[in-house]
Design a protein around this motif. Structure first.
Motif, PDB file in Angstrom:
ATOM      1  N   GLU A  68      15.206 -19.773 -47.676  1.00  0.00           N
ATOM      2  CA  GLU A  68      14.638 -20.226 -48.839  1.00  0.00           C
ATOM      3  C   GLU A  68      15.417 -21.187 -49.723  1.00  0.00           C
ATOM      4  O   GLU A  68      15.126 -22.262 -50.246  1.00  0.00           O
ATOM      5  CB  GLU A  68      13.818 -19.182 -49.661  1.00  0.00           C
ATOM      6  CG  GLU A  68      13.045 -19.760 -50.842  1.00  0.00           C
ATOM      7  CD  GLU A  68      12.474 -18.518 -51.555  1.00  0.00           C
ATOM      8  OE1 GLU A  68      12.292 -18.827 -52.747  1.00  0.00           O
ATOM      9  OE2 GLU A  68      12.128 -17.492 -51.076  1.00  0.00           O
ATOM     10  N   SER A  69      16.682 -20.786 -49.897  1.00  0.00           N
ATOM     11  CA  SER A  69      17.705 -21.358 -50.734  1.00  0.00           C
ATOM     12  C   SER A  69      17.850 -22.701 -49.758  1.00  0.00           C
ATOM     13  O   SER A  69      18.121 -23.848 -50.518  1.00  0.00           O
ATOM     14  CB  SER A  69      18.970 -20.571 -50.977  1.00  0.00           C
ATOM     15  OG  SER A  69      18.361 -19.521 -51.865  1.00  0.00           O
ATOM     16  N   ALA A  70      18.388 -22.636 -48.638  1.00  0.00           N
ATOM     17  CA  ALA A  70      18.539 -23.718 -47.740  1.00  0.00           C
ATOM     18  C   ALA A  70      17.715 -24.832 -47.855  1.00  0.00           C
ATOM     19  O   ALA A  70      17.967 -25.858 -47.805  1.00  0.00           O
ATOM     20  CB  ALA A  70      18.886 -23.257 -46.545  1.00  0.00           C
ATOM     21  N   LEU A  71      16.414 -24.333 -47.629  1.00  0.00           N
ATOM     22  CA  LEU A  71      15.191 -25.308 -47.825  1.00  0.00           C
ATOM     23  C   LEU A  71      15.135 -26.122 -49.419  1.00  0.00           C
ATOM     24  O   LEU A  71      15.024 -27.176 -49.173  1.00  0.00           O
ATOM     25  CB  LEU A  71      13.909 -24.273 -47.761  1.00  0.00           C
ATOM     26  CG  LEU A  71      12.574 -25.387 -47.434  1.00  0.00           C
ATOM     27  CD1 LEU A  71      12.726 -26.364 -46.083  1.00  0.00           C
ATOM     28  CD2 LEU A  71      11.446 -24.436 -46.977  1.00  0.00           C
ATOM     29  N   LYS A  72      15.416 -25.332 -50.242  1.00  0.00           N
ATOM     30  CA  LYS A  72      15.310 -25.963 -51.595  1.00  0.00           C
ATOM     31  C   LYS A  72      16.563 -27.026 -51.694  1.00  0.00           C
ATOM     32  O   LYS A  72      16.219 -28.126 -52.212  1.00  0.00           O
ATOM     33  CB  LYS A  72      15.750 -25.027 -52.556  1.00  0.00           C
ATOM     34  CG  LYS A  72      14.314 -23.962 -52.830  1.00  0.00           C
ATOM     35  CD  LYS A  72      14.568 -22.993 -54.201  1.00  0.00           C
ATOM     36  CE  LYS A  72      13.388 -22.115 -54.199  1.00  0.00           C
ATOM     37  NZ  LYS A  72      13.604 -20.898 -55.201  1.00  0.00           N
ATOM     38  N   ASP A  79      23.897 -31.932 -48.261  1.00  0.00           N
ATOM     39  CA  ASP A  79      24.221 -32.231 -46.921  1.00  0.00           C
ATOM     40  C   ASP A  79      23.986 -30.817 -46.066  1.00  0.00           C
ATOM     41  O   ASP A  79      24.422 -29.681 -46.653  1.00  0.00           O
ATOM     42  CB  ASP A  79      25.748 -32.580 -47.122  1.00  0.00           C
ATOM     43  CG  ASP A  79      26.463 -32.892 -45.464  1.00  0.00           C
ATOM     44  OD1 ASP A  79      25.917 -33.732 -44.895  1.00  0.00           O
ATOM     45  OD2 ASP A  79      27.296 -32.119 -45.247  1.00  0.00           O
ATOM     46  N   ILE A  80      23.582 -30.975 -44.929  1.00  0.00           N
ATOM     47  CA  ILE A  80      23.493 -29.775 -44.000  1.00  0.00           C
ATOM     48  C   ILE A  80      24.767 -28.945 -44.121  1.00  0.00           C
ATOM     49  O   ILE A  80      24.772 -27.600 -43.949  1.00  0.00           O
ATOM     50  CB  ILE A  80      23.126 -30.056 -42.772  1.00  0.00           C
ATOM     51  CG1 ILE A  80      21.596 -30.543 -42.788  1.00  0.00           C
ATOM     52  CG2 ILE A  80      22.966 -28.987 -41.618  1.00  0.00           C
ATOM     53  CD1 ILE A  80      20.762 -31.192 -41.636  1.00  0.00           C
ATOM     54  N   GLN A  81      25.955 -29.705 -43.690  1.00  0.00           N
ATOM     55  CA  GLN A  81      27.342 -28.812 -43.529  1.00  0.00           C
ATOM     56  C   GLN A  81      27.445 -28.484 -45.047  1.00  0.00           C
ATOM     57  O   GLN A  81      27.967 -27.021 -44.899  1.00  0.00           O
ATOM     58  CB  GLN A  81      28.491 -29.942 -43.266  1.00  0.00           C
ATOM     59  CG  GLN A  81      29.876 -29.262 -43.132  1.00  0.00           C
ATOM     60  CD  GLN A  81      29.801 -28.347 -41.896  1.00  0.00           C
ATOM     61  OE1 GLN A  81      29.306 -28.601 -40.914  1.00  0.00           O
ATOM     62  NE2 GLN A  81      30.082 -27.040 -42.095  1.00  0.00           N
ATOM     63  N   LEU A  82      27.091 -28.913 -46.016  1.00  0.00           N
ATOM     64  CA  LEU A  82      27.422 -28.233 -47.215  1.00  0.00           C
ATOM     65  C   LEU A  82      26.626 -26.864 -47.625  1.00  0.00           C
ATOM     66  O   LEU A  82      27.256 -25.797 -47.808  1.00  0.00           O
ATOM     67  CB  LEU A  82      27.410 -29.120 -48.778  1.00  0.00           C
ATOM     68  CG  LEU A  82      27.467 -28.526 -49.869  1.00  0.00           C
ATOM     69  CD1 LEU A  82      28.981 -28.307 -50.140  1.00  0.00           C
ATOM     70  CD2 LEU A  82      27.062 -29.832 -51.021  1.00  0.00           C
ATOM     71  N   ILE A  83      25.370 -27.035 -47.467  1.00  0.00           N
ATOM     72  CA  ILE A  83      24.456 -25.796 -47.146  1.00  0.00           C
ATOM     73  C   ILE A  83      24.882 -24.717 -46.456  1.00  0.00           C
ATOM     74  O   ILE A  83      25.158 -23.731 -46.766  1.00  0.00           O
ATOM     75  CB  ILE A  83      23.034 -26.186 -46.681  1.00  0.00           C
ATOM     76  CG1 ILE A  83      22.514 -27.186 -47.664  1.00  0.00           C
ATOM     77  CG2 ILE A  83      22.193 -25.128 -46.818  1.00  0.00           C
ATOM     78  CD1 ILE A  83      21.139 -27.880 -47.480  1.00  0.00           C
ATOM     79  N   ASP A  85      27.893 -24.118 -45.457  1.00  0.00           N
ATOM     80  CA  ASP A  85      29.186 -23.685 -45.950  1.00  0.00           C
ATOM     81  C   ASP A  85      28.814 -22.629 -47.329  1.00  0.00           C
ATOM     82  O   ASP A  85      29.405 -21.559 -47.308  1.00  0.00           O
ATOM     83  CB  ASP A  85      30.218 -24.843 -46.377  1.00  0.00           C
ATOM     84  CG  ASP A  85      30.850 -25.387 -45.340  1.00  0.00           C
ATOM     85  OD1 ASP A  85      30.701 -24.913 -44.301  1.00  0.00           O
ATOM     86  OD2 ASP A  85      31.405 -26.608 -45.485  1.00  0.00           O
ATOM     87  N   ILE A  86      27.751 -22.915 -48.125  1.00  0.00           N
ATOM     88  CA  ILE A  86      27.752 -22.518 -49.217  1.00  0.00           C
ATOM     89  C   ILE A  86      26.860 -21.209 -48.924  1.00  0.00           C
ATOM     90  O   ILE A  86      27.028 -19.920 -49.392  1.00  0.00           O
ATOM     91  CB  ILE A  86      26.591 -23.264 -50.046  1.00  0.00           C
ATOM     92  CG1 ILE A  86      27.697 -24.342 -50.712  1.00  0.00           C
ATOM     93  CG2 ILE A  86      26.329 -22.316 -51.402  1.00  0.00           C
ATOM     94  CD1 ILE A  86      26.864 -25.272 -51.742  1.00  0.00           C
ATOM     95  N   ILE A  87      25.827 -21.231 -47.961  1.00  0.00           N
ATOM     96  CA  ILE A  87      24.708 -20.052 -47.827  1.00  0.00           C
ATOM     97  C   ILE A  87      25.261 -19.080 -46.774  1.00  0.00           C
ATOM     98  O   ILE A  87      24.951 -18.264 -46.801  1.00  0.00           O
ATOM     99  CB  ILE A  87      23.396 -20.618 -47.637  1.00  0.00           C
ATOM    100  CG1 ILE A  87      22.861 -21.526 -48.915  1.00  0.00           C
ATOM    101  CG2 ILE A  87      22.406 -19.498 -47.070  1.00  0.00           C
ATOM    102  CD1 ILE A  87      21.637 -21.838 -49.108  1.00  0.00           C
ATOM    103  N   GLY A  88      25.864 -19.966 -45.478  1.00  0.00           N
ATOM    104  CA  GLY A  88      26.383 -19.039 -44.661  1.00  0.00           C
ATOM    105  C   GLY A  88      25.529 -19.183 -43.233  1.00  0.00           C
ATOM    106  O   GLY A  88      25.420 -18.275 -42.469  1.00  0.00           O
ATOM    107  N   LEU A  89      24.394 -19.960 -43.492  1.00  0.00           N
ATOM    108  CA  LEU A  89      23.531 -20.033 -42.183  1.00  0.00           C
ATOM    109  C   LEU A  89      24.153 -21.129 -41.369  1.00  0.00           C
ATOM    110  O   LEU A  89      24.719 -22.150 -41.576  1.00  0.00           O
ATOM    111  CB  LEU A  89      22.133 -20.484 -42.671  1.00  0.00           C
ATOM    112  CG  LEU A  89      21.324 -19.371 -43.518  1.00  0.00           C
ATOM    113  CD1 LEU A  89      19.843 -20.245 -43.922  1.00  0.00           C
ATOM    114  CD2 LEU A  89      20.811 -18.288 -42.573  1.00  0.00           C
ATOM    115  N   PRO A  90      23.802 -20.772 -39.882  1.00  0.00           N
ATOM    116  CA  PRO A  90      24.311 -21.918 -39.089  1.00  0.00           C
ATOM    117  C   PRO A  90      23.560 -23.144 -39.190  1.00  0.00           C
ATOM    118  O   PRO A  90      22.540 -23.064 -39.724  1.00  0.00           O
ATOM    119  CB  PRO A  90      23.967 -21.208 -37.713  1.00  0.00           C
ATOM    120  CG  PRO A  90      23.569 -19.735 -37.897  1.00  0.00           C
ATOM    121  CD  PRO A  90      23.223 -19.741 -39.405  1.00  0.00           C
TER     122      PRO A  90
END
Length: 98
Positions: A68-72, A79-83, A85-90
């Motif tokens: 949910e956080s990644a989607l927001k 940036d996908i790479q930043l997301i 790195d921050i959230i820890g999802l692949p």
């Protein structure tokens, strides 16, 4: 007059009755111990299963919150790479959210 054979019969009867009572008491004690042990094992098993289910629910909830956080963040132009790195999802999982 006192009959010795009657006394012996009575003594034998008393001994048999006492033995039966002792046997019944021992069986009941065994049943009670078995019930108590079974209850204790059941409680332990239930607690363990409850903990496992709780952990699984928490992990599932945490993963859903990450998505949910990644989607927001995607919707806000991160940036996908930043997301990742921050959230820890692949990255692949974040790309599926688009």
């Amino acid at each position: 007059m006192y009959d010795v054979s009657l006394k012996r019969k009575w003594d034998e009867y008393s001994i048999r009755e006492t033995a039966l009572i002792e046997k019944e008491r021992a069986l009941e004690e065994g049943r009670q111990e078995g019930l108590q042990k079974g209850r204790q094992e059941g409680r332990q098993e239930g607690l363990q299963k409850g903990r496992q289910e709780g952990r699984l629910e928490e992990r599932t909830k945490a993963e859903a919150e990450k998505r949910e956080s990644a989607l927001k963040m995607l919707k806000n132009g991160f940036d996908i790479q930043l997301i990742s790195d921050i959230i820890g999802l692949p990255i692949e999982e974040i790309e599926k959210l688009k």
